[in-house]
Design a protein around this motif. Sequence first.
Motif, PDB file in Angstrom:
ATOM      1  N   LYS A  42      10.024  -1.289   7.243  1.00  0.00           N
ATOM      2  CA  LYS A  42      10.151  -2.393   6.288  1.00  0.00           C
ATOM      3  C   LYS A  42       9.334  -2.144   5.030  1.00  0.00           C
ATOM      4  O   LYS A  42       9.793  -2.407   3.906  1.00  0.00           O
ATOM      5  N   LEU A  43       8.109  -1.622   5.195  1.00  0.00           N
ATOM      6  CA  LEU A  43       7.276  -1.348   4.030  1.00  0.00           C
ATOM      7  C   LEU A  43       7.871  -0.250   3.166  1.00  0.00           C
ATOM      8  O   LEU A  43       7.785  -0.305   1.926  1.00  0.00           O
ATOM      9  N   THR A  65      12.427  -0.320  -3.189  1.00  0.00           N
ATOM     10  CA  THR A  65      13.338  -1.293  -3.808  1.00  0.00           C
ATOM     11  C   THR A  65      12.639  -2.268  -4.748  1.00  0.00           C
ATOM     12  O   THR A  65      13.290  -2.883  -5.589  1.00  0.00           O
ATOM     13  N   VAL A  66      11.317  -2.432  -4.627  1.00  0.00           N
ATOM     14  CA  VAL A  66      10.603  -3.371  -5.481  1.00  0.00           C
ATOM     15  C   VAL A  66      10.441  -2.775  -6.881  1.00  0.00           C
ATOM     16  O   VAL A  66      10.439  -1.542  -7.052  1.00  0.00           O
ATOM     17  N   SER A 116      13.356 -11.749   1.910  1.00  0.00           N
ATOM     18  CA  SER A 116      14.753 -11.665   1.479  1.00  0.00           C
ATOM     19  C   SER A 116      15.069 -12.871   0.612  1.00  0.00           C
ATOM     20  O   SER A 116      14.298 -13.846   0.594  1.00  0.00           O
ATOM     21  N   ALA A 150      10.708 -10.428  -5.149  1.00  0.00           N
ATOM     22  CA  ALA A 150      11.601 -10.425  -3.985  1.00  0.00           C
ATOM     23  C   ALA A 150      13.061 -10.555  -4.408  1.00  0.00           C
ATOM     24  O   ALA A 150      13.946  -9.885  -3.852  1.00  0.00           O
ATOM     25  N   ARG A 200      14.456  -7.251  -6.247  1.00  0.00           N
ATOM     26  CA  ARG A 200      14.486  -5.967  -5.539  1.00  0.00           C
ATOM     27  C   ARG A 200      15.916  -5.445  -5.464  1.00  0.00           C
ATOM     28  O   ARG A 200      16.870  -6.218  -5.382  1.00  0.00           O
ATOM     29  N   SER A 230       6.795 -10.912  -1.934  1.00  0.00           N
ATOM     30  CA  SER A 230       7.768  -9.936  -2.429  1.00  0.00           C
ATOM     31  C   SER A 230       8.501  -9.231  -1.292  1.00  0.00           C
ATOM     32  O   SER A 230       9.532  -8.588  -1.521  1.00  0.00           O
ATOM     33  N   LEU A 231       7.999  -9.328  -0.065  1.00  0.00           N
ATOM     34  CA  LEU A 231       8.666  -8.727   1.087  1.00  0.00           C
ATOM     35  C   LEU A 231       9.846  -9.560   1.579  1.00  0.00           C
ATOM     36  O   LEU A 231      10.658  -9.081   2.379  1.00  0.00           O
ATOM     37  N   ARG A 261      11.094   0.481   2.864  1.00  0.00           N
ATOM     38  CA  ARG A 261      12.238  -0.091   2.147  1.00  0.00           C
ATOM     39  C   ARG A 261      11.761  -0.964   0.983  1.00  0.00           C
ATOM     40  O   ARG A 261      12.350  -0.955  -0.085  1.00  0.00           O
ATOM     41  N   TRP A 262      10.665  -1.711   1.221  1.00  0.00           N
ATOM     42  CA  TRP A 262      10.103  -2.535   0.137  1.00  0.00           C
ATOM     43  C   TRP A 262       9.626  -1.660  -1.010  1.00  0.00           C
ATOM     44  O   TRP A 262       9.906  -1.957  -2.174  1.00  0.00           O
ATOM     45  N   TRP A 263       8.928  -0.587  -0.686  1.00  0.00           N
ATOM     46  CA  TRP A 263       8.353   0.268  -1.734  1.00  0.00           C
ATOM     47  C   TRP A 263       9.431   0.887  -2.610  1.00  0.00           C
ATOM     48  O   TRP A 263       9.266   1.006  -3.815  1.00  0.00           O
TER      49      TRP A 263
END
Length: 380
Positions: free
Chosen positions: A11-12, A18-19, A78, A362, A365, A75-76, A14-16
Amino acid sequence: MSGYTRLDNSKLARWWWTVDRWTLACIFMLIGLGYVLMLAASPAVAARIGATRDMFIFKQVVFLAIAGSVVLATSLLSPRGVRNLAFIGTVLAIGATAMTLVHGIEIKGARRWIALPMMSVQPSEFLKPCFAVLTAWLLTRRVAGRALPGMIGAFAVYAVILLLLKSQPDIGMLSVITTVLLAQLFIDGLNLMLVGAGAGGMVAAFIGAYAAFPHVRSRVQRFLHPDKGDHYQIDTALQAFGNGGLTGRGPGEGRVKDLLPDAHADFVFAVAGEEFGFILCAIIICIFCFIVVRSLLKLIAEDDPFVIIAATGLVTGFGLQAFVNMGSTLHLIPTKGMTLPFISYGGSSAISVALTLGMLLALTRRRTRPVVRAGAAVYA
């Protein structure tokens, strides 16, 4: 974070990937500047009121640390998570704002704060981001042709907020929320004539506030007639900018923090101008402009109406708050007690702005679909 690869499916990771890392970097630059300017401005204010010199600094260290965590955690989420958080936040903020009318602390004739251990909370600060997202959801439900009358629902919630903020009173906060609502209605496709009617209604409301509230009338008259009334705070702030010049007098060398009671809050921009000069003030303005413009540009490629309308409301409220603070300090508009995001002292303000920008990150992203390559999910 740089250790994450595009093959990492956590998850982290994917966040990194896409943010919006540029906006994220600017947010933490503002938080860093908040620490620096609080070190410059708050000791003199604390000493003047008889508190320990480090009181405001220690509190703001905690507030900004919490704010940074809120940005990252929010920001994580959806878009659905942002919507659910906004719904819960609006209900709680409206309830807490109503409580201020009964159990609130009265300061300068207004009841906007609830006393908690070690700090006071201004619940209306959290209405700005939560109401913007809730309004976007209601309006897009209307567009989708669902049974819920979205626009009526949005105006019903707005009417409750209007009644509460008028009763406190907090005309500045009400003006920001109203502007955010009008911007969202415009983006939603409301007829231009109706948008003009709404703007005209705001002008009429300002005239009504001028007639009904003495503190509003006093601020407007002092802005329009510089030769009348008490202009001590504005004159002192403008002198600070002049004393700072291009590069400033140097850290700790400014005088404005010894003269203004709100040098660490509403007039922290004047402290920046005097001690660090025009260069730092220009950098601060550029950071705010970058966040606003980049966020709006990212929406051009967005096809989800909810994301577009919600992000527009969030960035409008954020940018308007920064403009009101800096504009009133520079005497471009009548004075209004509104904080400079992440830079002025204040726990409610810092955390509500963090919530605003966390939601914005969020929503903006990149929404990607995993592509399976050689047995691994790759997020492009």
